[in-house]
Every structure is written in structure tokens, then in C-alpha cells.
Design an enzyme around this catalytic site. Structure first.
Site, mmCIF file in Angstrom:
data_model
loop_
_atom_site.group_PDB
_atom_site.id
_atom_site.type_symbol
_atom_site.label_atom_id
_atom_site.label_comp_id
_atom_site.label_asym_id
_atom_site.label_seq_id
_atom_site.Cartn_x
_atom_site.Cartn_y
_atom_site.Cartn_z
ATOM 1 N N GLU A 1 1.397 1.550 6.199
ATOM 2 C CA GLU A 1 2.843 1.564 6.449
ATOM 3 C C GLU A 1 3.558 2.599 5.597
ATOM 4 O OE1 GLU A 1 7.092 0.674 6.073
ATOM 5 O OE2 GLU A 1 5.591 0.640 4.466
ATOM 6 N N ASP B 1 -0.768 -1.647 1.634
ATOM 7 C CA ASP B 1 -0.818 -0.382 0.896
ATOM 8 C C ASP B 1 0.458 -0.230 0.078
ATOM 9 O OD1 ASP B 1 0.593 -0.081 3.404
ATOM 10 O OD2 ASP B 1 0.507 2.092 3.152
#
Length: 371
Positions: A138, A77
Site C-alpha cells: 500500500e 508494509d
């Protein structure tokens, strides 16, 4: 770096994957699964859709000896919204720099580490079992994957994190802990002209607490406290009933984290007619340079010297990563093993192309030699 490899990495960068776009993140996960085709790698895919997130991949390879595995961790991400690659941060190569959203943090490091993982799996040269955890969350603190990271990490011999290198290739052996809190101040609304004295100004009360929280910063102890946003009020002529602001804290020790957590959760109003509600916690524990981390770093430093470059440890890093979780539970952890470059979370983000080959070789050698 050969042109076919560069073309593959460019595909990764073109596949935009902000955390809040599960479809984009899952396109990245599809690319990882395709990358492992033909290699002796077991792929487990855990749906993230029930949580509003992309999927999680757990890749397993190496000898089935029952030994503790080496855990590798990458997140796919990013922070850049969809469309960034076509507008504010166009993908381009300028000399030795590859620009694009997420190339530095951290698609470059994830991509070449997966290549090293696949090569070692194919060669049957892993020193011990391997587990590669590829995550979708994350950048928002790993709410879905933290339990997985800690569970796998507790059973691992080492943890290797492919977050980007720092300042011309420095590796990361310590990070500050991170805390995130939300403060809601509730007062009493009133007309700013005719009923001013009846009001209880939430913005005024919040301002006093913002000053107090910012004053908790202590550079000598590695403590920083930040109020980066604030919102409140409804109109210029209304005494504001509500004011809200988030708090970011960074600490070097667990004790300081607990002390600041207690102070912020314990905020009390100066005016008894005002209510303060605080939620939040330490988001990531401190990652400290233990004896086990030092030994792991020295091993990596020796391998880098054999490859032909000097591996230097950065000073304690202020930003957090999933390496904070594994280090805090006692697993020797090396971080910053990803691509060199700069501009994480900015519109000047780039990776250094020439850093890929030597750092990929370092990752390969770590997987082959960590006993």
C-alpha cells in the site's frame, strides 16, 4: 487492554516490515497466519516474490450464504527502514502512548481488526460472508494488489479499511485522489565557459516547468501540486544535459484529476532544442462521500454511541489509501477505522493504547450488524 494482548502487539511492532523488504513483510504475514490458528478461517496466500514484494493474504470466514461479503483491508508494509526500532524510533510506552515504527500506520488497526474478525468467525456471528485482504504494497501505491482490491471490491457489499484514525479518533469518509508523474528534461551539454552558447540547459528548462506545475495548486478547489525532489547536471562547469523531477498531485474530483493529468502529460519545452518526456498517471482515484458512504457512516456512528464513544467524520483527507479504489468503483467504504494516534511516516509515530478496545469492539459490531 490486557498485557498478553499488548505483548502480541509489541511483537508486531518489533517485526519491521518496510515495503522494500519482502522478508520482513512476510514475517508479518506469518504472524497473521498464526493469529488465525484455531479459528474457522480459510487462508489463501499469494506469493509476492515474483514482483519483489511480500505475500498477499486473503482470509475468508462467516456464513456461506452466497451474499455479497464485507471486505476488510489492511496493509502490513511500512515506510520505516529496518533498524528504525533500535535507533531513531525506539519502541516504548509513555503513558497511554505506544511508540514504534508502523504502530499508527497501520499495524495497530490491522492487529485489532484481525482480532475482531477472528472473534466473529469463532462465534459464528457475522452478518454476512467476510473477506479480509492483507496487503504488502500500500505504501507504494498498491501496484500488485490494486487489481485484487477492485475485483473483490466489486463483489462486496461494504469495504472497511483499517487505516489510522485522524485527529483524536475521527473516521474517514472521503479522500483526495492522488496522481504521480515523472518528468525528464533532456537538453544539450556544453562547457560552461568556452561553449556556453552551444548548450541547452535542462535544469533551467525544468525550473520553468516546476514553477508552472506548482502554480496549478488551487486550495479553493482542493487541488495541490508538489515537486518535492529534483536532480540534474553533472558538474558546476557543465551545461546540464539532463534534469528529472517527480510530481505529486491531489484532487477532490475525477474531472480535476483528468484535467491535471492532461496538463502534466502535455508539458511542452519552451526551447525547441530540448526534449521533455513525462510518464505517470492517477495513482488513486478520489474517494467521495456518496449516499452509500453516508448511510454506512451513520450506522457505524450509532454503534459507536452504543459502545460509549462519539464517532465523528474528518474533513476530506489529503492522503490516499486502498479505500480510494473501493469507493471509486461504488462500494460503500469506511476508512480510518484503525488505531488513534499521530506521527504517521515520522520518527514520532505513536498509537493511543486506550483507543484499541473501543475501536476493536466497533469493528466487531460492524461485522455482526452490516446487512
Amino acid at each position: 487492554m490486557s498485557s498478553p494482548s499488548l505483548d502480541t502487539l509489541l511483537t508486531w511492532i518489533k517485526t519491521e516490515s518496510p515495503t522494500d523488504d519482502p522478508a520482513g513483510v512476510n514475517m508479518m504475514m506469518d504472524l497473521v497466519v498464526a493469529q488465525m490458528e484455531g479459528a474457522p478461517v480459510a487462508v489463501e496466500r499469494i506469493p509476492g516474490e515474483p514482483h519483489g514484494l511480500g505475500d498477499v493474504l486473503i482470509l475468508r470466514a462467516g456464513p456461506e450464504t452466497g451474499e455479497k461479503p464485507i471486505l476488510l483491508m489492511s496493509h502490513l508494509d511500512t515506510v520505516h527502514p529496518i533498524g528504525t526500532a533500535k535507533s531513531d524510533l525506539p519502541i516504548r510506552i509513555e503513558g497511554d502512548r505506544l511508540y514504534g515504527p508502523g504502530i499508527y500506520d497501520m499495524k495497530g488497526g490491522a492487529w485489532f481488526s484481525l482480532e475482531a474478525f477472528k472473534e466473529v468467525a469463532r462465534n459464528g456471528s457475522a452478518a454476512r460472508p467476510l473477506v479480509f485482504l492483507v496487503t504488502p504494497d500500500e505504501e507504494i501505491g498498491s501496484p500488485l494488489t490494486r487489481p485484487m482490491i477492485e475485483e473483490i471490491g466489486r463483489g462486496a457489499a461494504y469495504a472497511l479499511v483499517t487505516e489510522p484514525a485522524r485527529d483524536n479518533g475521527l473516521i474517514v469518509t472521503a479522500r483526495k485522489g492522488v496522481g504521480r508523474f515523472d518528468v525528464h528534461v533532456e537538453g544539450r551539454p556544453a562547457h560552461a565557459g568556452s561553449r556556453h552558447k552551444d548548450g541547452r540547459n535542462a535544469v533551467h528548462e525544468a525550473a520553468r516547468h516546476v514553477l508552472a506545475i506548482e502554480a496549478m495548486t488551487d486550495y479553493a478547489r482542493g487541488i495541490t501540486t508538489t515537486v518535492g525532489m529534483i536532480s540534474g547536471g553533472t558538474a558546476v562547469n557543465v551545461i546540464p544535459q539532463h534534469c528529472r523531477f517527480p510530481v505529486d498531485i491531489r484532487v477532490e474530483t475525477v474531472a480535476d484529476g483528468e484535467a491535471l493529468k492532461a496538463a502534466i502529460l502535455g508539458l511542452k519545452p519552451h526551447n525547441p532544442d530540448i526534449k521533455i518526456t513525462v510518464t505517470g498517471d492517477m495513482n488513486r482515484p478520489p474517494y467521495e462521500r456518496t449516499e452509500g458512504v453516508e448511510k454506512l457512516f451513520q450506522h457505524a456512528k450509532g454503534l459507536a454511541a452504543e459502545i460509549g464513544f462519539e464517532l465523528i467524520s474528518a474533513p476530506r483527507v489529503g492522503g490516499g489509501s486502498d479505500g480510494n479504489f473501493t469507493a471509486a468503483i461504488g462500494t460503500p467504504t469506511l476508512d480510518g477505522l484503525g488505531i488513534d494516534g499521530d506521527g504517521a511516516h515520522t520518527l514520532q509515530e505513536y498509537g493511543v493504547i486506550s483507543s484499541i478496545a473501543p475501536r476493536q469492539e466497533l469493528m466487531k459490531r460492524l461485522l455482526e450488524t452490516l446487512r
